[in-house]
Design a protein around this motif. Structure first.
Motif, mmCIF file in Angstrom:
data_model
loop_
_atom_site.group_PDB
_atom_site.id
_atom_site.type_symbol
_atom_site.label_atom_id
_atom_site.label_comp_id
_atom_site.label_asym_id
_atom_site.label_seq_id
_atom_site.Cartn_x
_atom_site.Cartn_y
_atom_site.Cartn_z
ATOM 1 N N GLU A 10 0.951 -1.172 -0.080
ATOM 2 C CA GLU A 10 0.169 -0.054 0.183
ATOM 3 C C GLU A 10 0.972 1.280 -0.052
ATOM 4 O OE1 GLU A 10 -2.703 0.393 3.133
ATOM 5 O OE2 GLU A 10 -3.747 -1.240 2.770
ATOM 6 N N MET A 11 0.401 2.323 -0.701
ATOM 7 C CA MET A 11 1.052 3.621 -0.831
ATOM 8 C C MET A 11 0.503 4.311 0.534
ATOM 9 S SD MET A 11 3.493 3.321 -3.209
ATOM 10 C CE MET A 11 3.936 5.003 -3.604
ATOM 11 N N SER A 12 1.350 4.941 1.441
ATOM 12 C CA SER A 12 0.830 5.828 2.185
ATOM 13 C C SER A 12 0.707 7.085 1.675
ATOM 14 C CB SER A 12 1.900 6.001 3.354
ATOM 15 O OG SER A 12 3.120 6.497 2.863
ATOM 16 N N PRO A 13 -0.380 7.821 2.131
ATOM 17 C CA PRO A 13 -0.651 9.084 1.454
ATOM 18 C C PRO A 13 0.467 10.134 1.392
ATOM 19 C CG PRO A 13 -1.953 8.892 3.227
ATOM 20 C CD PRO A 13 -1.347 7.539 3.064
ATOM 21 N N ALA A 14 0.855 10.905 0.879
ATOM 22 C CA ALA A 14 1.925 12.037 0.848
ATOM 23 C C ALA A 14 1.596 12.690 1.675
ATOM 24 C CB ALA A 14 2.071 12.631 -0.427
ATOM 25 N N PRO A 15 2.479 13.494 2.516
ATOM 26 C CA PRO A 15 2.306 14.424 3.532
ATOM 27 C C PRO A 15 1.728 15.801 2.791
ATOM 28 C CG PRO A 15 4.253 13.634 3.682
ATOM 29 C CD PRO A 15 4.018 13.022 2.517
ATOM 30 N N PRO A 16 1.120 16.693 3.203
ATOM 31 C CA PRO A 16 0.457 18.133 2.594
ATOM 32 C C PRO A 16 1.611 18.745 2.174
ATOM 33 C CG PRO A 16 -0.570 17.664 4.862
ATOM 34 C CD PRO A 16 0.500 16.572 4.812
ATOM 35 N N LEU A 17 1.355 19.439 0.983
ATOM 36 C CA LEU A 17 2.467 20.319 0.303
ATOM 37 C C LEU A 17 2.996 21.019 1.377
ATOM 38 C CD1 LEU A 17 3.652 20.583 -2.190
ATOM 39 C CD2 LEU A 17 1.818 22.053 -2.953
ATOM 40 N N ASN A 18 2.237 21.832 1.986
ATOM 41 C CA ASN A 18 2.975 22.876 2.771
ATOM 42 C C ASN A 18 3.786 22.321 3.882
ATOM 43 O OD1 ASN A 18 1.540 24.887 1.639
ATOM 44 N ND2 ASN A 18 -0.412 24.792 3.110
ATOM 45 N N THR A 19 3.452 21.203 4.228
ATOM 46 C CA THR A 19 4.166 20.308 5.370
ATOM 47 C C THR A 19 5.820 20.071 4.717
ATOM 48 O OG1 THR A 19 2.420 19.387 6.698
ATOM 49 C CG2 THR A 19 4.596 18.252 6.782
ATOM 50 N N LEU A 20 5.579 19.698 3.383
ATOM 51 C CA LEU A 20 6.687 19.369 2.754
ATOM 52 C C LEU A 20 7.433 20.638 2.403
ATOM 53 C CD1 LEU A 20 5.564 16.646 0.142
ATOM 54 C CD2 LEU A 20 7.044 16.228 1.984
ATOM 55 N N LEU A 21 6.851 21.516 2.107
ATOM 56 C CA LEU A 21 7.612 23.054 1.716
ATOM 57 C C LEU A 21 8.487 23.491 3.087
ATOM 58 C CD1 LEU A 21 5.078 25.039 -0.366
ATOM 59 C CD2 LEU A 21 7.422 24.799 -0.897
ATOM 60 N N GLU A 22 7.572 23.395 4.177
ATOM 61 C CA GLU A 22 8.382 23.893 5.266
ATOM 62 C C GLU A 22 9.618 22.838 5.692
ATOM 63 O OE1 GLU A 22 5.319 24.040 8.554
ATOM 64 O OE2 GLU A 22 4.249 25.146 7.452
ATOM 65 N N GLY A 102 -1.058 25.517 -7.646
ATOM 66 C CA GLY A 102 -2.526 25.321 -7.086
ATOM 67 C C GLY A 102 -2.659 23.817 -6.807
ATOM 68 N N LEU A 103 -1.644 22.688 -6.879
ATOM 69 C CA LEU A 103 -1.866 21.315 -6.701
ATOM 70 C C LEU A 103 -1.728 21.220 -5.126
ATOM 71 C CD1 LEU A 103 0.538 20.429 -9.608
ATOM 72 C CD2 LEU A 103 -1.803 20.363 -9.716
ATOM 73 N N ASP A 104 -2.224 20.045 -4.708
ATOM 74 C CA ASP A 104 -2.206 19.477 -3.486
ATOM 75 C C ASP A 104 -1.124 18.631 -3.367
ATOM 76 O OD1 ASP A 104 -4.403 21.075 -2.556
ATOM 77 O OD2 ASP A 104 -5.699 19.429 -3.143
ATOM 78 N N ASP A 105 -0.623 17.978 -4.362
ATOM 79 C CA ASP A 105 0.129 16.879 -4.280
ATOM 80 C C ASP A 105 1.421 17.303 -5.437
ATOM 81 O OD1 ASP A 105 1.808 14.566 -4.146
ATOM 82 O OD2 ASP A 105 0.484 13.253 -4.547
ATOM 83 N N TRP A 106 2.769 17.396 -4.988
ATOM 84 C CA TRP A 106 3.690 17.823 -5.955
ATOM 85 C C TRP A 106 3.914 16.613 -7.117
ATOM 86 C CZ3 TRP A 106 7.801 14.552 -6.889
ATOM 87 C CH2 TRP A 106 8.004 13.654 -5.970
ATOM 88 N N LYS A 107 3.527 15.457 -6.720
ATOM 89 C CA LYS A 107 3.377 14.562 -7.884
ATOM 90 C C LYS A 107 2.656 14.790 -9.250
ATOM 91 C CE LYS A 107 4.133 11.205 -4.215
ATOM 92 N NZ LYS A 107 3.513 10.368 -3.616
ATOM 93 N N GLU A 108 1.648 15.508 -8.914
ATOM 94 C CA GLU A 108 0.774 15.849 -9.912
ATOM 95 C C GLU A 108 1.458 16.911 -10.932
ATOM 96 O OE1 GLU A 108 -2.889 17.311 -7.929
ATOM 97 O OE2 GLU A 108 -3.393 15.307 -6.887
#
Length: 112
Positions: A10-22, A102-108
């Motif tokens: 299973e793939m765990s969901p990616a952390p929110p983009l803002n969290t990754l940015l910080e 305006g993306l929620d996931d950087w992979k998009e």
């Protein structure tokens, strides 16, 4: 991790983009700071080498050899630190582009 019905992990969901940015911004600052510290240490070491070379004694020559070994080690570490900082800066730039799009996931993020 659990298994999916197809047997894959299973793939765990990616952390929110803002969290990754910080996190990326924080790591970038840490690496830049450490790189600067290494550059300062190298400059001080170089000055010490110049001073020891001016002494012209056998003890000073041996000290220069040891200082040069230390300098080489610091240069390698500095090079690796600069490379790591560069990778983090690239990731940070991509995260910022995803946020600007305006993306929620950087992979998009689709780049040409």
């Amino acid at each position: 991790r659990g298994l999916t019905s197809s047997g894959g992990a299973e793939m765990s969901p990616a952390p929110p983009l803002n969290t990754l940015l910080e996190a990326a911004e924080g790591r970038s600052l840490e690496l830049d700071s450490e790189s600067e510290t290494l550059r300062d240490e190298l400059a001080a070491l170089e000055k010490e080498v110049v001073d020891k070379r001016a002494e012209k004694t056998i003890a000073a020559q041996k000290a220069v050899q040891e200082l040069l070994k230390k300098k080489e080690t610091l240069q390698k570490k500095s090079k690796l630190m600069d490379a790591a900082a560069g990778h983090v800066r690239l990731a940070l730039a991509k995260l910022k582009r995803a946020q600007a799009a305006g993306l929620d996931d950087w992979k998009e993020l689709k780049e040409e």
